[in-house]
Design a protein around this motif. Structure first.
Motif, PDB file in Angstrom:
ATOM      1  N   TYR A  12     -16.355  -2.425   5.208  1.00 34.56           N
ATOM      2  CA  TYR A  12     -17.802  -2.392   5.438  1.00 34.56           C
ATOM      3  C   TYR A  12     -18.073  -2.250   6.921  1.00 34.56           C
ATOM      4  N   THR A  13     -19.041  -1.429   7.235  1.00 38.65           N
ATOM      5  CA  THR A  13     -19.369  -1.247   8.657  1.00 38.65           C
ATOM      6  C   THR A  13     -20.619  -2.052   9.024  1.00 38.65           C
ATOM      7  N   ASN A  14     -20.729  -3.247   8.448  1.00 40.58           N
ATOM      8  CA  ASN A  14     -21.857  -4.090   8.858  1.00 40.58           C
ATOM      9  C   ASN A  14     -21.455  -5.062   9.964  1.00 40.58           C
ATOM     10  N   ALA A  15     -20.152  -5.192  10.195  1.00 38.89           N
ATOM     11  CA  ALA A  15     -19.664  -6.072  11.269  1.00 38.89           C
ATOM     12  C   ALA A  15     -18.305  -5.559  11.724  1.00 38.89           C
ATOM     13  N   PRO A  16     -17.909  -5.875  12.962  1.00 40.32           N
ATOM     14  CA  PRO A  16     -16.600  -5.412  13.453  1.00 40.32           C
ATOM     15  C   PRO A  16     -15.436  -6.051  12.687  1.00 40.32           C
ATOM     16  N   PRO A  17     -14.249  -5.476  12.818  1.00 37.22           N
ATOM     17  CA  PRO A  17     -13.094  -5.970  12.053  1.00 37.22           C
ATOM     18  C   PRO A  17     -12.621  -7.354  12.490  1.00 37.22           C
ATOM     19  N   HIS A  18     -12.062  -8.104  11.534  1.00 46.42           N
ATOM     20  CA  HIS A  18     -11.406  -9.362  11.882  1.00 46.42           C
ATOM     21  C   HIS A  18      -9.962  -9.316  11.398  1.00 46.42           C
ATOM     22  N   ILE A  19      -9.277 -10.418  11.532  1.00 47.43           N
ATOM     23  CA  ILE A  19      -7.836 -10.445  11.264  1.00 47.43           C
ATOM     24  C   ILE A  19      -7.500 -10.028   9.813  1.00 47.43           C
ATOM     25  N   GLY A  20      -8.390 -10.353   8.870  1.00 47.82           N
ATOM     26  CA  GLY A  20      -8.161  -9.974   7.470  1.00 47.82           C
ATOM     27  C   GLY A  20      -8.118  -8.459   7.306  1.00 47.82           C
ATOM     28  N   HIS A  21      -9.057  -7.771   7.966  1.00 43.55           N
ATOM     29  CA  HIS A  21      -9.048  -6.304   7.898  1.00 43.55           C
ATOM     30  C   HIS A  21      -7.767  -5.766   8.527  1.00 43.55           C
ATOM     31  N   ALA A  22      -7.393  -6.370   9.668  1.00 44.44           N
ATOM     32  CA  ALA A  22      -6.205  -5.898  10.381  1.00 44.44           C
ATOM     33  C   ALA A  22      -4.958  -6.066   9.512  1.00 44.44           C
ATOM     34  N   TYR A  23      -4.877  -7.185   8.842  1.00 47.42           N
ATOM     35  CA  TYR A  23      -3.721  -7.445   7.977  1.00 47.42           C
ATOM     36  C   TYR A  23      -3.560  -6.342   6.929  1.00 47.42           C
ATOM     37  N   GLU A  24      -4.650  -6.044   6.250  1.00 48.59           N
ATOM     38  CA  GLU A  24      -4.564  -5.061   5.168  1.00 48.59           C
ATOM     39  C   GLU A  24      -4.122  -3.690   5.670  1.00 48.59           C
ATOM     40  N   LYS A  25      -4.667  -3.294   6.828  1.00 49.07           N
ATOM     41  CA  LYS A  25      -4.328  -1.964   7.341  1.00 49.07           C
ATOM     42  C   LYS A  25      -2.879  -1.937   7.810  1.00 49.07           C
ATOM     43  N   VAL A  26      -2.434  -3.024   8.435  1.00 52.90           N
ATOM     44  CA  VAL A  26      -1.042  -3.077   8.887  1.00 52.90           C
ATOM     45  C   VAL A  26      -0.114  -3.064   7.667  1.00 52.90           C
ATOM     46  N   LEU A  27      -0.482  -3.805   6.638  1.00 49.09           N
ATOM     47  CA  LEU A  27       0.342  -3.834   5.412  1.00 49.09           C
ATOM     48  C   LEU A  27       0.522  -2.416   4.858  1.00 49.09           C
ATOM     49  N   ALA A  28      -0.585  -1.687   4.766  1.00 51.20           N
ATOM     50  CA  ALA A  28      -0.502  -0.322   4.229  1.00 51.20           C
ATOM     51  C   ALA A  28       0.285   0.579   5.181  1.00 51.20           C
ATOM     52  N   ASP A  29       0.080   0.384   6.473  1.00 45.89           N
ATOM     53  CA  ASP A  29       0.795   1.205   7.460  1.00 45.89           C
ATOM     54  C   ASP A  29       2.299   0.941   7.397  1.00 45.89           C
ATOM     55  N   VAL A  30       2.663  -0.317   7.232  1.00 49.28           N
ATOM     56  CA  VAL A  30       4.085  -0.669   7.123  1.00 49.28           C
ATOM     57  C   VAL A  30       4.678   0.009   5.888  1.00 49.28           C
ATOM     58  N   MET A  31       3.941  -0.040   4.782  1.00 48.73           N
ATOM     59  CA  MET A  31       4.468   0.587   3.567  1.00 48.73           C
ATOM     60  C   MET A  31       4.558   2.104   3.729  1.00 48.73           C
ATOM     61  N   ALA A  32       3.556   2.690   4.375  1.00 45.36           N
ATOM     62  CA  ALA A  32       3.581   4.145   4.591  1.00 45.36           C
ATOM     63  C   ALA A  32       4.803   4.522   5.446  1.00 45.36           C
ATOM     64  N   ARG A  33       5.030   3.754   6.506  1.00 45.62           N
ATOM     65  CA  ARG A  33       6.170   4.045   7.382  1.00 45.62           C
ATOM     66  C   ARG A  33       7.495   3.805   6.655  1.00 45.62           C
ATOM     67  N   PHE A  34       7.521   2.762   5.834  1.00 48.95           N
ATOM     68  CA  PHE A  34       8.744   2.481   5.076  1.00 48.95           C
ATOM     69  C   PHE A  34       9.028   3.625   4.090  1.00 48.95           C
ATOM     70  N   GLN A  35       8.002   4.075   3.383  1.00 52.31           N
ATOM     71  CA  GLN A  35       8.222   5.148   2.401  1.00 52.31           C
ATOM     72  C   GLN A  35       8.713   6.418   3.084  1.00 52.31           C
ATOM     73  N   ARG A  36       8.148   6.705   4.272  1.00 51.14           N
ATOM     74  CA  ARG A  36       8.625   7.878   5.030  1.00 51.14           C
ATOM     75  C   ARG A  36      10.096   7.711   5.389  1.00 51.14           C
ATOM     76  N   LEU A  37      10.414   6.518   5.864  1.00 49.17           N
ATOM     77  CA  LEU A  37      11.787   6.215   6.238  1.00 49.17           C
ATOM     78  C   LEU A  37      12.705   6.348   5.027  1.00 49.17           C
ATOM     79  N   ASN A  38      12.116   6.059   3.871  1.00 47.48           N
ATOM     80  CA  ASN A  38      12.903   6.105   2.643  1.00 47.48           C
ATOM     81  C   ASN A  38      12.939   7.516   2.047  1.00 47.48           C
ATOM     82  N   GLY A  39      12.403   8.466   2.800  1.00 51.46           N
ATOM     83  CA  GLY A  39      12.551   9.858   2.380  1.00 51.46           C
ATOM     84  C   GLY A  39      11.364  10.443   1.641  1.00 51.46           C
TER      85      GLY A  39
END
Ligand code: MSP
Length: 524
Positions: A12-39
């Motif tokens: 939601y763009t009604n307020a700036p991001p907090h740690i919860g938003h950051a966690y979710e994006k990092v989690l997805a980014d880690v998985m994306a990078r892992f899947q790439r690494l995994n071929g």
């Protein structure tokens, strides 16, 4: 093989991001990078949910037009993702004209096949949650709880989606697809919510009440209700109906869909993602094997309480990343939570994880391994033919870590994946303590052994730098630069084998990877 298509909730763009938003994006980014690494080829979509009453209200309060307001808040999100190295391939902003065209085309399709109808309704409405309330939402005392905020009685005509027609299908889909929701126990919450009389879903708001939304193509007095708009991002930005809508610059939908991972928080599982979304897709004619998989993570709390603006306990991830580095923060939010469960954010733990685990355990290992090789051998590695049980044990730990890491990361247990890689770090540090390279260096008869020890340490580090790369991409790239080894183009996890550093390999210069921070953990 299709690309691994991963999405997150759009924020939601009604307020700036907090740690919860950051966690979710990092989690997805880690998985994306892992899947790439995994071929796997990967398409990672994230973005922002810019329409709706909450945004309209916040914009009014800020005396800005909604677009100017959401553009400003959106900038906070994109800047944070840049800072945290969250690398997405697609950006889903719901005010994007391409998205609006798909939402309208989708609504028209549902309208044309009789899935939408107009009806008058009188009821109680939660201004905060933007939904009509039923008796189910009343507390045991018969009153609507504080979570609903201001509740008003409203009478209005609206458009409805025949959700109830598909509830039986959804129940049988859930029962026959145990993989639909991760972790599996969350499926019970969904099935419980589906008990009782099914209701149709109101999908519109009259224009006079909500102007900041996508107009219904068949009735301009109404705009689309925010969930229908928001959920559609997963297909609109993946190229759904791109030809029909004249949309350009989007992926080939047939090649991408279905998503293998919609990464969302537990709060938006029921009803939005586990009920509305699969039913929307089903009503649009998507087959059962075209229903996406939901990865449901838990919440970061503060001393057991929800993180919220009103409680004044919102933590700015920017400040944390400035202090602990992006990788330090990424490590902490991946290490201190089990995917699917809640965790308590603790600055004390963050300081400790940085100073003890990153600066101490990990950084120190790299530093001393390279330092010793520089000091005793000018940084040149010579594996030689010397071997012994201690060396073999370290190689064994590395091999085992690889297997466990792969299994854990593939099943979203990132913290266990980290733990597996850390076994190498712990063993290698103990290996330095027990082989005592500084003593070996004093004894010319031990030269071959010293060579093998230095080689084993560097090789162990090569492995660590690859395994931890999805979690700490910047620090691991720095580590590889210090080792003087970079992953060759097209390198995948199955290429990670003992012996990547050749005879005569020249190590680089050691620089502390995570300089220790002089921060006193806050008093508990
Ligand atoms: N806009 C909707 C999602 C639409 S998806 C089609 C929304 N936005 S949100 O900004 O409120 O939340 C975005 C994501 O952040 C959600 O998945 C939510 O669960 C997650 N989190 C928000 N606070 C959180 C924590 N404190 N901890 C972990 N994740 C949290 O919902």
């Amino acid at each position: 093989m299709k690309p691994y298509y991963i999405t997150t909730a759009i924020d939601y763009t009604n307020a700036p991001p907090h740690i919860g938003h950051a966690y979710e994006k990092v989690l997805a980014d880690v998985m994306a990078r892992f899947q790439r690494l995994n071929g796997r080829e990967v398409f990672f979509l994230t973005g922002v949910d810019q329409h709706g009453q909450k945004v309209q209200k916040s914009a009014e309060k800020a005396e800005l037009s909604p677009q100017v307001f959401v553009d400003g808040i959106t900038g906070h999100f994109t800047a944070l993702w840049d800072k945290l190295n969250v690398r997405y391939d697609g950006w889903a902003a719901t005010t994007d004209p391409r998205h609006k065209r798909v939402v309208q085309a989708m609504l028209q399709k549902l309208h044309d096949c009789g899935q939408l109808y107009k009806q008058g309704y009188t009821g109680f409405y939660s201004v905060r949650q933007e939904q009509f309330l039923t008796d189910k939402e009343r507390g045991p005392d018969g009153v609507f709880g504080v979570e609903w905020g201001e509740v008003v009685e409203l009478e209005e005509e609206n458009w409805y989606f025949r959700l109830s027609d598909h509830v039986e299908w959804l129940k049988s889909y859930i029962n026959s697809h145990p993989d639909f929701i991760f972790p599996a126990h969350r499926a019970h919450d969904v099935l419980n919510a589906l008990e009782g009389a099914a209701q149709d879903l109101c999908i519109s708001r009259p224009l006079e009440r909500l102007s900041w939304g996508i107009p219904l193509p068949f009735d301009e007095k109404f705009v689309n209700y925010v969930w229908f708009d928001a959920l559609t991002n997963y297909i609109s930005f993946a190229g759904y109906l791109a030809g029909e809508c004249g949309n350009e610059g989007l992926p080939d939908f047939a090649n991408l869909w279905p998503s293998e991972a919609h990464v969302i928080g537990k709060d938006i599982l029921v009803p939005a993602h586990a009920v509305y979304w699969p039913i929307m897709l089903h009503a649009l004619g998507f087959s059962d094997d075209q229903i996406p998989r939901l990865i449901v993570h838990g919440w970061w709390n503060m001393k057991g309480a929800k993180i919220s603006k009103s409680l004044g306990n919102v933590i700015d991830p920017n400040v944390l990343a400035d202090t602990f580095t992006a990788d330090g923060l990424r490590y902490y939010v991946m290490r201190d939570i089990a995917t699917g469960y809640d965790s308590d954010f603790s600055e004390e733990r963050l300081v400790m994880s940085y100073n003890k685990e990153l600066a101490g355990g990990l950084g120190n290992l790299l530093n001393r391994s390279i330092n010793m090789a520089q000091k005793y051998r000018g940084g040149v590695l010579t594996p030689g033919s010397y071997d012994d049980a201690e060396n073999a044990a370290l190689r064994q730990t590395v091999a085992e870590a690889l297997t466990v890491y792969l299994e854990k990361m593939n099943s979203w247990a990132i913290h266990d994946g980290i733990h597996a890689a850390w076994k190498i770090v712990t063993h290698a540090n103990a290996f330095v303590d027990s082989t005592k390279p500084f003593s070996l260096a004093k004894d010319p008869a031990q030269a071959a052994r010293l060579d093998s020890v230095l080689y084993h340490l560097a090789e162990a580090w090569v492995h660590v730098s690859v395994l931890l790369n999805p979690i700490m991409p910047t620090a691991m790239a720095t580590a590889r630069a210090q080792i003087g080894w970079e992953t060759p183009a097209g390198f995948v996890l199955s290429d990670l084998k003992w012996g990547l550093l050749k005879d005569g390999h020249q190590l680089g210069t050691p620089v502390p990877l995570f300089p220790r921070l002089e921060i006193e953990p806050p008093a508990a």
